[in-house]
Scaffold this active site. Structure first.
Site, PDB file in Angstrom:
ATOM      1  N   PRO A 189       0.734  -1.119   0.361  1.00 44.48           N
ATOM      2  CA  PRO A 189      -0.197   0.275  -0.610  1.00 44.48           C
ATOM      3  C   PRO A 189       1.000   1.006   0.164  1.00 44.48           C
ATOM      4  O   PRO A 189       1.915   1.422   0.587  1.00 44.48           O
ATOM      5  CB  PRO A 189      -0.686   0.381   1.385  1.00 44.48           C
ATOM      6  N   ASN A 190       0.494   2.829  -0.947  1.00 47.17           N
ATOM      7  CA  ASN A 190       0.455   3.599  -0.530  1.00 47.17           C
ATOM      8  C   ASN A 190       2.058   3.548  -1.774  1.00 47.17           C
ATOM      9  O   ASN A 190       2.601   4.687  -2.072  1.00 47.17           O
ATOM     10  CB  ASN A 190       0.821   4.251   0.501  1.00 47.17           C
ATOM     11  N   ARG A 193       4.815  10.864  -2.611  1.00 49.21           N
ATOM     12  CA  ARG A 193       4.645  10.897  -0.599  1.00 49.21           C
ATOM     13  C   ARG A 193       5.788  10.930  -0.350  1.00 49.21           C
ATOM     14  O   ARG A 193       6.605  10.352  -0.204  1.00 49.21           O
ATOM     15  CB  ARG A 193       4.265   8.861  -1.101  1.00 49.21           C
ATOM     16  N   TYR A 215      10.738   9.273   2.044  1.00 49.76           N
ATOM     17  CA  TYR A 215      10.881   8.198   0.939  1.00 49.76           C
ATOM     18  C   TYR A 215      11.531   8.295  -0.449  1.00 49.76           C
ATOM     19  O   TYR A 215      11.825   7.721  -1.135  1.00 49.76           O
ATOM     20  CB  TYR A 215       9.519   7.584   0.297  1.00 49.76           C
ATOM     21  N   ASN A 227       7.967  -5.716  -0.455  1.00 47.73           N
ATOM     22  CA  ASN A 227       7.779  -4.546   0.552  1.00 47.73           C
ATOM     23  C   ASN A 227       6.197  -4.412   0.335  1.00 47.73           C
ATOM     24  O   ASN A 227       5.470  -3.944  -0.196  1.00 47.73           O
ATOM     25  CB  ASN A 227       8.185  -2.861  -0.682  1.00 47.73           C
ATOM     26  N   ALA A 229       3.051  -0.788   4.998  1.00 46.47           N
ATOM     27  CA  ALA A 229       2.512  -0.660   5.880  1.00 46.47           C
ATOM     28  C   ALA A 229       2.007  -2.017   6.992  1.00 46.47           C
ATOM     29  O   ALA A 229       1.865  -2.243   8.062  1.00 46.47           O
ATOM     30  CB  ALA A 229       1.183   0.390   7.127  1.00 46.47           C
ATOM     31  N   HIS A 272       3.749  -4.708   9.317  1.00 45.81           N
ATOM     32  CA  HIS A 272       3.881  -3.957  10.873  1.00 45.81           C
ATOM     33  C   HIS A 272       2.330  -4.941  11.152  1.00 45.81           C
ATOM     34  O   HIS A 272       2.651  -4.741  13.004  1.00 45.81           O
ATOM     35  CB  HIS A 272       4.095  -2.707  11.321  1.00 45.81           C
ATOM     36  N   GLU A 322      12.546  -9.285   2.636  1.00 46.09           N
ATOM     37  CA  GLU A 322      11.710  -7.977   2.424  1.00 46.09           C
ATOM     38  C   GLU A 322      12.653  -7.120   2.252  1.00 46.09           C
ATOM     39  O   GLU A 322      13.934  -6.441   2.769  1.00 46.09           O
ATOM     40  CB  GLU A 322      11.593  -8.567   4.361  1.00 46.09           C
ATOM     41  N   HIS A 326      12.345  -2.325   2.571  1.00 52.15           N
ATOM     42  CA  HIS A 326      12.761  -1.137   2.882  1.00 52.15           C
ATOM     43  C   HIS A 326      13.051   0.374   2.514  1.00 52.15           C
ATOM     44  O   HIS A 326      13.939  -0.158   2.089  1.00 52.15           O
ATOM     45  CB  HIS A 326      11.943  -1.206   4.650  1.00 52.15           C
ATOM     46  N   LEU A 327      12.212   1.397   2.016  1.00 52.90           N
ATOM     47  CA  LEU A 327      13.411   2.421   1.319  1.00 52.90           C
ATOM     48  C   LEU A 327      13.838   2.922   2.684  1.00 52.90           C
ATOM     49  O   LEU A 327      15.047   3.067   2.610  1.00 52.90           O
ATOM     50  CB  LEU A 327      12.544   3.139   1.324  1.00 52.90           C
ATOM     51  N   SER A 328      13.108   3.130   3.579  1.00 54.76           N
ATOM     52  CA  SER A 328      13.386   3.510   4.809  1.00 54.76           C
ATOM     53  C   SER A 328      14.486   2.694   5.866  1.00 54.76           C
ATOM     54  O   SER A 328      13.521   1.298   5.979  1.00 54.76           O
ATOM     55  CB  SER A 328      12.826   4.346   5.875  1.00 54.76           C
ATOM     56  N   ARG A 382      12.898   4.117  12.907  1.00 56.30           N
ATOM     57  CA  ARG A 382      11.837   5.266  12.871  1.00 56.30           C
ATOM     58  C   ARG A 382      10.950   5.471  14.149  1.00 56.30           C
ATOM     59  O   ARG A 382      11.256   5.011  15.258  1.00 56.30           O
ATOM     60  CB  ARG A 382      11.243   5.527  11.395  1.00 56.30           C
ATOM     61  N   ARG A 393       6.631   0.944  14.034  1.00 59.65           N
ATOM     62  CA  ARG A 393       7.572   0.812  12.793  1.00 59.65           C
ATOM     63  C   ARG A 393       8.525  -0.150  12.668  1.00 59.65           C
ATOM     64  O   ARG A 393       9.012  -1.090  11.883  1.00 59.65           O
ATOM     65  CB  ARG A 393       7.913   1.556  11.807  1.00 59.65           C
TER      66      ARG A 393
HETATM   67  C1  DQA Z   1       7.592   1.179   4.035  1.00 65.71           C
HETATM   68  C2  DQA Z   1       8.032   1.062   5.641  1.00 65.71           C
HETATM   69  C3  DQA Z   1       6.700   1.597   6.072  1.00 65.71           C
HETATM   70  O1  DQA Z   1       6.636   1.153   7.687  1.00 65.71           O
HETATM   71  C4  DQA Z   1       5.708   2.081   5.295  1.00 65.71           C
HETATM   72  O2  DQA Z   1       3.930   2.004   6.158  1.00 65.71           O
HETATM   73  C5  DQA Z   1       5.770   2.067   4.515  1.00 65.71           C
HETATM   74  C6  DQA Z   1       6.382   2.229   3.243  1.00 65.71           C
HETATM   75  C7  DQA Z   1       9.233   1.451   4.075  1.00 65.71           C
HETATM   76  O3  DQA Z   1       9.794   1.243   2.102  1.00 65.71           O
HETATM   77  O4  DQA Z   1       9.866   2.444   3.959  1.00 65.71           O
HETATM   78  O5  DQA Z   1       4.465   2.162   3.737  1.00 65.71           O
HETATM   79  O6  DQA Z   1       8.196  -0.464   3.947  1.00 65.71           O
END
Ligand code: DQA
Length: 153
Positions: A10-11, A18, A23, A74, A77, A80, A98, A100-102, A107, A111
């Site tokens: 998602p997102n 965003r 990100y 990825n 959210a 979590h 797995e 993640h960008l961040s 954080r 998270r």
């Molecule tokens: C994310 C980190 C998640 O906590 C967040 O909800 C995202 C992006 C990342 O790629 O850093 O949507 O997965």
């Protein structure tokens, strides 16, 4: 030739617009193109799927069985929160890296917990868009070791 699924939750379709301070400015289409190029250079192929819906992500993991050798995931959210995604990975018995960008460990406390981590081969986070090519390399290395172990057995 190894076949990988790059699965984004998602997102992540909004990457580039965003929260660029978190990100970055790279779009998902650009990340996917880099994944295709890196896979090509390494003699592998990738398919890319993104969905904002948990059930669609679960269906994509199930459908990857027999079609792909590994998944770069990825889960956004859902990382979590989603025991259902965790169970889908366990049920599909397909290796997952797995990403993640961040750096989710640096954080907000909510998270820091990943349901995916407990069923993944490993986790790469904090390198922005570079997390994806790193994950592809890590997955291909893992698949090679699996293959070598099978050849010995
Ligand atoms: C994310 C980190 C998640 O906590 C967040 O909800 C995202 C992006 C990342 O790629 O850093 O949507 O997965």
């Amino acid at each position: 030739m190894a076949s990988l699924l790059v699965l984004n939750g998602p997102n992540l379709n909004l990457l580039g617009q965003r929260q660029p301070e978190v990100y970055g400015h790279t779009t998902l289409a650009e990340i996917e193109e880099t994944c295709r190029q890196v896979a090509d250079e390494l003699g592998a192929r990738v398919d890319c799927v993104q969905s904002n819906h948990e059930g669609v992500l679960i269906d994509a993991i199930h459908a990857a069985r027999g079609l792909h050798d590994g998944i770069i995931l990825n889960a956004g959210a859902y990382t979590h929160t989603s025991i259902a995604l965790m169970d889908a990975i366990s049920s599909a018995e397909i290796p997952v890296v797995e990403v993640h960008l961040s750096n989710i460990h640096a954080r907000e406390p909510f998270r820091n917990k990943s349901y995916i981590a407990s069923v993944a081969v490993g986790q790469i986070c904090g390198f922005g868009p570079d997390s994806y090519p790193l994950a592809i390399r890590a997955m291909l290395g893992h698949l090679k070791v699996l293959q070598e172990n099978q050849d010995v057995a």
